[in-house]
Write a protein that holds these residues in place. Structure first.
Motif, short mmCIF file in Angstrom:
data_model
loop_
_atom_site.label_atom_id
_atom_site.label_comp_id
_atom_site.label_asym_id
_atom_site.label_seq_id
_atom_site.Cartn_x
_atom_site.Cartn_y
_atom_site.Cartn_z
N LEU A 4 0.82 -1.20 0.00
CA LEU A 4 0.00 0.00 0.00
C LEU A 4 0.86 1.26 0.00
O LEU A 4 0.59 2.21 -0.74
N SER A 5 1.92 1.26 0.82
CA SER A 5 2.82 2.41 0.86
C SER A 5 3.50 2.61 -0.48
O SER A 5 3.62 3.74 -0.98
N LEU A 6 3.95 1.52 -1.09
CA LEU A 6 4.62 1.60 -2.38
C LEU A 6 3.68 2.11 -3.46
O LEU A 6 4.07 2.91 -4.33
N LEU A 7 2.42 1.66 -3.41
CA LEU A 7 1.44 2.09 -4.40
C LEU A 7 1.17 3.59 -4.27
O LEU A 7 1.06 4.31 -5.27
N LYS A 8 1.09 4.07 -3.05
CA LYS A 8 0.88 5.50 -2.82
C LYS A 8 2.06 6.31 -3.34
O LYS A 8 1.88 7.39 -3.93
N ALA A 10 4.05 5.42 -5.78
CA ALA A 10 3.99 5.39 -7.25
C ALA A 10 2.99 6.41 -7.78
O ALA A 10 3.23 7.06 -8.80
N LYS A 11 1.87 6.56 -7.08
CA LYS A 11 0.87 7.54 -7.51
C LYS A 11 1.38 8.96 -7.31
O LYS A 11 1.06 9.86 -8.09
N LEU A 272 9.63 0.20 -9.14
CA LEU A 272 8.22 0.20 -9.52
C LEU A 272 8.08 0.56 -11.00
O LEU A 272 8.65 1.55 -11.46
N ALA A 273 7.33 -0.24 -11.72
CA ALA A 273 7.12 -0.01 -13.15
C ALA A 273 5.64 -0.23 -13.49
O ALA A 273 4.99 -1.11 -12.91
N LYS A 274 5.14 0.55 -14.42
CA LYS A 274 3.74 0.47 -14.82
C LYS A 274 3.58 -0.45 -16.03
O LYS A 274 4.41 -0.45 -16.94
N VAL A 275 2.53 -1.24 -16.04
CA VAL A 275 2.26 -2.16 -17.14
C VAL A 275 1.64 -1.39 -18.30
O VAL A 275 0.58 -0.77 -18.16
N ASN A 276 2.31 -1.42 -19.45
CA ASN A 276 1.77 -0.77 -20.65
C ASN A 276 0.82 -1.67 -21.41
O ASN A 276 -0.24 -1.24 -21.86
N VAL A 277 1.24 -2.94 -21.57
CA VAL A 277 0.50 -3.86 -22.44
C VAL A 277 0.52 -5.26 -21.83
O VAL A 277 1.54 -5.71 -21.32
N VAL A 278 -0.63 -5.94 -21.89
CA VAL A 278 -0.69 -7.37 -21.61
C VAL A 278 -0.95 -8.05 -22.94
O VAL A 278 -1.99 -7.83 -23.57
N LYS A 279 0.01 -8.85 -23.38
CA LYS A 279 -0.01 -9.39 -24.74
C LYS A 279 -0.01 -10.91 -24.73
O LYS A 279 0.93 -11.54 -24.22
#
Length: 412
Positions: A4-8, A10-11, A272-279
């Motif tokens: 939760l802390s990591l997600l905050k 990242a936001k 932390l990295a954001k998912v661009n595409v699920v292929k």
């Protein structure tokens, strides 16, 4: 730190992003200190190459650490961060005599690892205290790229060259105040490390005015649940006993030094990295993130395995994914990993991202290097801004006039 802390974070700071937990770094430093509490004089020199952000260096100085450096730039970073010159050891490899002399002029401890430079430096600066790096010809474990104490390594002066070394020291009358070795990362067998230590002790007997013996580092940390790691407590007990015995034999209380890098910061780091595409392909489900080996090269360079979790959906049903990057070459972070179900836009967390991760990042494909954040006392602090297009161009010189047509130049 929890998901939760990591997600905050990242936001707040966006991704890709490196996050370091100051409390974990502190606890690792205390763990290593406690393991060698039976030694009268202990010095831990943090290996700056693992993670050299100046805020991390200031944290290490605050904890009471010294600093292990391998370049004149790291020396200057350490001094800028507040380290006293005498608490910095400089252990380069293959650099010019001029760089070594520059570091020496700054007052740091010089550590020389080849006979040619030893003779040149000793002839010009016989009064400057010098440490000598020995190659014990011992393979302590780990990837061959990071094991540096074996017979084929470019590092250190071979134990078979001790007679030549002693001749140089005698002829130059130089001041040898330390003996050093570094077997490399991922020490798997404590007894092998202790065997290498005996070689160092035997070598030390040749020098009558030592102040310290430096055993390097290379302590292995766990990369997943149940993973093997160096038993620091056992090593502490065994080496402390042997070191104290040697000091009595030597007739002087010496300082026992280590140079931990990965041990202190690896587990404290999260990428932390954001998912661009699920292929979906005919055989694989790829989760492609907004990063690549330009940000985290260890899996591609060393075959390192970083645990990957989906902090956006931590309790979701697990599926198999191959996590890949956006670089125009194969840049696979992990193949067929069981990860909570991934959707585009989710944030993935790569663990053990504190050591040799950001420090090896690049601008390959003209991509920006990510920001860095330090989690300290329950708050997130930005310690490196995300790069911009201005940073890509900053040191480039645009010679566009070379390519202008004669007609255009004539009109100017």
């Amino acid at each position: 730190m929890n998901s939760l802390s990591l997600l905050k974070i990242a936001k707040q700071f966006d991704a890709p992003l490196y996050v370091y937990d100051a409390e974990k770094i502190s606890s690792q430093f205390k763990r290593l200190t406690n393991a060698f509490k039976g030694v009268s004089n202990l010095r831990l020199n943090y290996a700056a190459k693992a993670l050299s952000n100046i805020s991390i260096l200031r944290l290490m100085d605050h904890l009471g650490s010294g600093l292990d450096t391998v370049s004149i730039q790291e020396v200057k970073l350490g001094l800028t961060a507040g380290f006293k010159p005498e608490s910095i050891i400089y252990t380069p490899n293959g650099v010019s005599l001029e760089e070594i002399e520059e570091a020496s002029a700054l007052g740091v401890q010089i550590n020389i690892d080849n006979l040619s430079v030893l003779e040149q430096f000793g002839s010009k600066h016989p009064d400057v205290p010098v440490c000598i790096r020995i190659n014990p010809h011992v393979m302590a474990g780990g990837n061959s790229n990071i094991s540096v104490g074996h017979i084929d390594s470019k590092f250190g002066i071979s134990i078979h060259q001790i007679p030549h070394l002693l001749r140089i020291v005698d002829l130059t009358q130089m001041n040898i105040n330390g003996i050093h070795m570094h077997t490399g990362s991922d020490i798997l067998d404590i007894d092998v490390f202790l065997y290498a230590s005996e070689i160092l002790f035997e070598t030390a007997k040749n020098f009558k005015d030592l102040d310290f013996i430096d055993f390097g580092s290379g302590f292995k940390v766990p990369y997943k649940a149940g993973d093997i790691e160096t038993n620091i407590e056992e090593l502490g007990r065994k080496l402390t006993t042997r070191f104290n015995e040697f000091c009595k034999e030597y007739g002087k209380e010496l300082t026992l030094a280590f140079e931990p890098g990965k041990f202190l910061v690896s587990e404290a780091g999260h990428f932390l990295a954001k998912v661009n595409v699920v292929k979906q392909t005919t055989s694989t489900v790829f989760a492609s993130v907004d990063s690549g080996f330009n940000h985290l090269i260890r899996p591609m360079l060393y075959g390192a395995s970083h645990e990957i979790s989906n902090i956006s959906n931590p309790k979701g049903r697990e599926r198999y994914y191959s996590v890949v990057g956006y670089i125009c070459e194969t840049d696979t972070f992990g193949s067929n990993r069981r990860i909570s179900e991934i959707s585009e836009g989710d944030i993935l967390c790569f663990k053990n991202a504190g050591a040799y991760c950001f420090s090896m990042a690049s601008n390959y494909n003209s991509r920006f290097r990510p920001a860095e954040v330090l989690w300290h006392n329950g708050k997130a602090h930005l310690i490196r801004k995300r790069e911009t297009f201005h940073d890509i161009l900053r040191n480039q010189v645009d010679v566009k006039e070379l390519f202008e047509s004669p007609e255009k130049i004539a009109t100017k």
